[in-house]
Write an enzyme that holds these catalytic residues in place. Structure first.
Site, PDB file in Angstrom:
ATOM      1  N   ASP A  32      34.096  59.358  47.046  1.00 31.82           N
ATOM      2  CA  ASP A  32      35.081  58.505  46.393  1.00 31.82           C
ATOM      3  C   ASP A  32      34.450  57.198  45.724  1.00 31.82           C
ATOM      4  O   ASP A  32      33.513  56.897  46.266  1.00 31.82           O
ATOM      5  CB  ASP A  32      36.401  58.012  47.343  1.00 31.82           C
ATOM      6  N   GLY A  33      35.036  56.656  44.746  1.00 32.66           N
ATOM      7  CA  GLY A  33      34.551  55.343  44.252  1.00 32.66           C
ATOM      8  C   GLY A  33      34.805  54.174  44.979  1.00 32.66           C
ATOM      9  O   GLY A  33      35.617  54.272  46.186  1.00 32.66           O
ATOM     10  N   LYS A  79      29.077  47.228  41.132  1.00 26.87           N
ATOM     11  CA  LYS A  79      30.221  47.028  42.295  1.00 26.87           C
ATOM     12  C   LYS A  79      29.421  46.470  43.374  1.00 26.87           C
ATOM     13  O   LYS A  79      30.355  46.015  44.268  1.00 26.87           O
ATOM     14  CB  LYS A  79      30.709  48.374  42.475  1.00 26.87           C
ATOM     15  N   GLY A 103      39.894  57.561  40.734  1.00 29.71           N
ATOM     16  CA  GLY A 103      39.205  56.596  39.959  1.00 29.71           C
ATOM     17  C   GLY A 103      38.211  57.331  39.100  1.00 29.71           C
ATOM     18  O   GLY A 103      38.154  58.554  38.982  1.00 29.71           O
ATOM     19  N   SER A 104      37.725  56.624  37.965  1.00 30.80           N
ATOM     20  CA  SER A 104      36.706  57.066  37.141  1.00 30.80           C
ATOM     21  C   SER A 104      35.248  57.666  37.447  1.00 30.80           C
ATOM     22  O   SER A 104      34.699  58.466  37.045  1.00 30.80           O
ATOM     23  CB  SER A 104      36.599  55.975  36.118  1.00 30.80           C
ATOM     24  N   THR A 105      34.830  57.059  38.671  1.00 33.28           N
ATOM     25  CA  THR A 105      33.680  57.547  39.343  1.00 33.28           C
ATOM     26  C   THR A 105      34.022  58.933  39.943  1.00 33.28           C
ATOM     27  O   THR A 105      33.258  60.192  39.718  1.00 33.28           O
ATOM     28  CB  THR A 105      33.181  56.690  40.279  1.00 33.28           C
ATOM     29  N   GLY A 126      42.708  51.430  41.629  1.00 36.26           N
ATOM     30  CA  GLY A 126      43.311  52.501  40.905  1.00 36.26           C
ATOM     31  C   GLY A 126      44.759  52.855  41.426  1.00 36.26           C
ATOM     32  O   GLY A 126      45.487  53.583  41.097  1.00 36.26           O
ATOM     33  N   GLU A 139      43.887  57.443  49.985  1.00 36.34           N
ATOM     34  CA  GLU A 139      42.454  57.353  50.305  1.00 36.34           C
ATOM     35  C   GLU A 139      42.026  56.885  51.693  1.00 36.34           C
ATOM     36  O   GLU A 139      41.421  57.718  52.223  1.00 36.34           O
ATOM     37  CB  GLU A 139      41.850  56.208  49.164  1.00 36.34           C
ATOM     38  N   GLY A 156      41.412  50.364  45.684  1.00 37.00           N
ATOM     39  CA  GLY A 156      42.852  50.288  45.398  1.00 37.00           C
ATOM     40  C   GLY A 156      43.086  49.786  44.276  1.00 37.00           C
ATOM     41  O   GLY A 156      44.113  49.582  43.697  1.00 37.00           O
TER      42      GLY A 156
HETATM   43  O1  DER Z   1      41.352  52.606  43.240  1.00 38.83           O
HETATM   44  C1  DER Z   1      40.421  53.200  43.848  1.00 38.83           C
HETATM   45  O2  DER Z   1      40.276  53.059  45.080  1.00 38.83           O
HETATM   46  C2  DER Z   1      39.233  53.668  43.163  1.00 38.83           C
HETATM   47  O3  DER Z   1      38.567  54.460  44.007  1.00 38.83           O
HETATM   48  C3  DER Z   1      38.415  52.428  42.779  1.00 38.83           C
HETATM   49  O4  DER Z   1      38.014  51.721  43.841  1.00 38.83           O
HETATM   50  C4  DER Z   1      37.234  52.950  42.133  1.00 38.83           C
HETATM   51  O5  DER Z   1      37.524  53.159  40.736  1.00 38.83           O
HETATM   52  P1  DER Z   1      36.492  53.378  39.371  1.00 38.83           P
HETATM   53  O6  DER Z   1      35.483  54.616  40.017  1.00 38.83           O
HETATM   54  O7  DER Z   1      37.223  53.768  38.471  1.00 38.83           O
HETATM   55  O8  DER Z   1      35.514  52.151  39.319  1.00 38.83           O
END
Ligand code: DER
Length: 234
Positions: free
Chosen positions: A85-86, A125, A29-31, A101, A107, A99
């Site tokens: 992880d994000g 979030k 994901g972007s984070t 993403g 994950e 999820g």
């Molecule tokens: O898809 C995922 O599980 C990503 O980690 C999502 O939960 C967070 O995505 P983001 O960092 O782009 O908001």
């Protein structure tokens, strides 16, 4: 500060937990992307050494490869030191929705094997309860008879006003995960209550592979907001 700048602040804070010699779960994901970029930078500067990354998606695999981060997998490293992880949602008990993403299965497999699971989010979030953002709770299902499974999931959460939608690409074709499965996105109008019971009921339904609720898995939560960044341990 933009949302992406907040994500970067949270990501960089998480990388402070990384020590040389660690085996890391690399999120998607972007984070998480910012955290992986930062790890690559510190490796390149020699400030981190002997790092091994276990990627949670093909996308992260490619990003880590391009940064020269040595990679491995769960079969070689069934126990990892730290995952970063994000998340799409974080409730007050640090339960997560992940999820959106599309990588929830890998994950969850990898993050369940980590001694420490650091979640990095911008403040948008944070939710009162899972599903509270009105955005999707993703569920990975097998493609066989997906409409049947979608209807069963919708009926399971009828009193939470559940609507199930197949995740599709722009061209209308079904989105396919790294594991060659489909994703059903569940939308709720109300709190689904007991998360563990809801999660267990979902995975008991033949055809469901895994759901995007990460219950009691995060050990550390890093939130970047307008007023600064906070670190909270479970
Ligand atoms: O898809 C995922 O599980 C990503 O980690 C999502 O939960 C967070 O995505 P983001 O960092 O782009 O908001």
């Amino acid at each position: 500060l933009t949302q992406d700048e907040l994500k970067k602040i949270a990501a960089y804070k998480a990388v402070e937990f990384v020590e040389s010699g660690m085996v890391l779960g690399l999120g998607t994901g972007s984070t998480a992307k910012h955290a992986i970029d930062r790890i690559g930078e510190l490796l390149h500067q020699g400030k981190l050494t002997n790092i091994i990354g276990v990627p949670t998606s093909t996308k992260t695999h490619e990003q880590a490869l391009s940064l020269g981060i040595p990679l491995s997998d769960l079969e070689t490293h069934p126990v990892l030191d730290l995952a970063i992880d994000g998340a799409d949602e974080v409730d007050p008990d640090m339960n997560l929705v992940k999820g959106r993403g599309g990588s929830l299965l890998r994950e969850k497999m990898i993050e369940a094997c980590c001694k420490q699971f650091v979640v990095i989010v911008d403040e948008s979030k944070l939710v009162e309860y899972v599903g509270g953002s009105g955005l999707a709770l993703p569920v990975e299902i097998v493609p066989f008879c997906w409409r049947f499974t979608a209807k069963k999931l919708e009926a399971m959460f009828e009193n939470a006003g559940c609507v199930a939608k197949l995740r599709v690409l722009e061209n209308g074709e079904a989105y396919v995960t790294d594991n060659r499965n489909y994703i059903i996105d569940l939308y709720f109008k109300k709190d689904i209550g007991d998360l563990r019971a809801a999660g267990d009921a979902m995975v008991r339904l033949a055809g469901v592979v895994e759901h995007g609720m990460f219950i009691d898995m995060a050990t550390t939560l890093i939130v970047a907001g307008e007023l600064g960044v906070t670190v909270r341990n479970k």
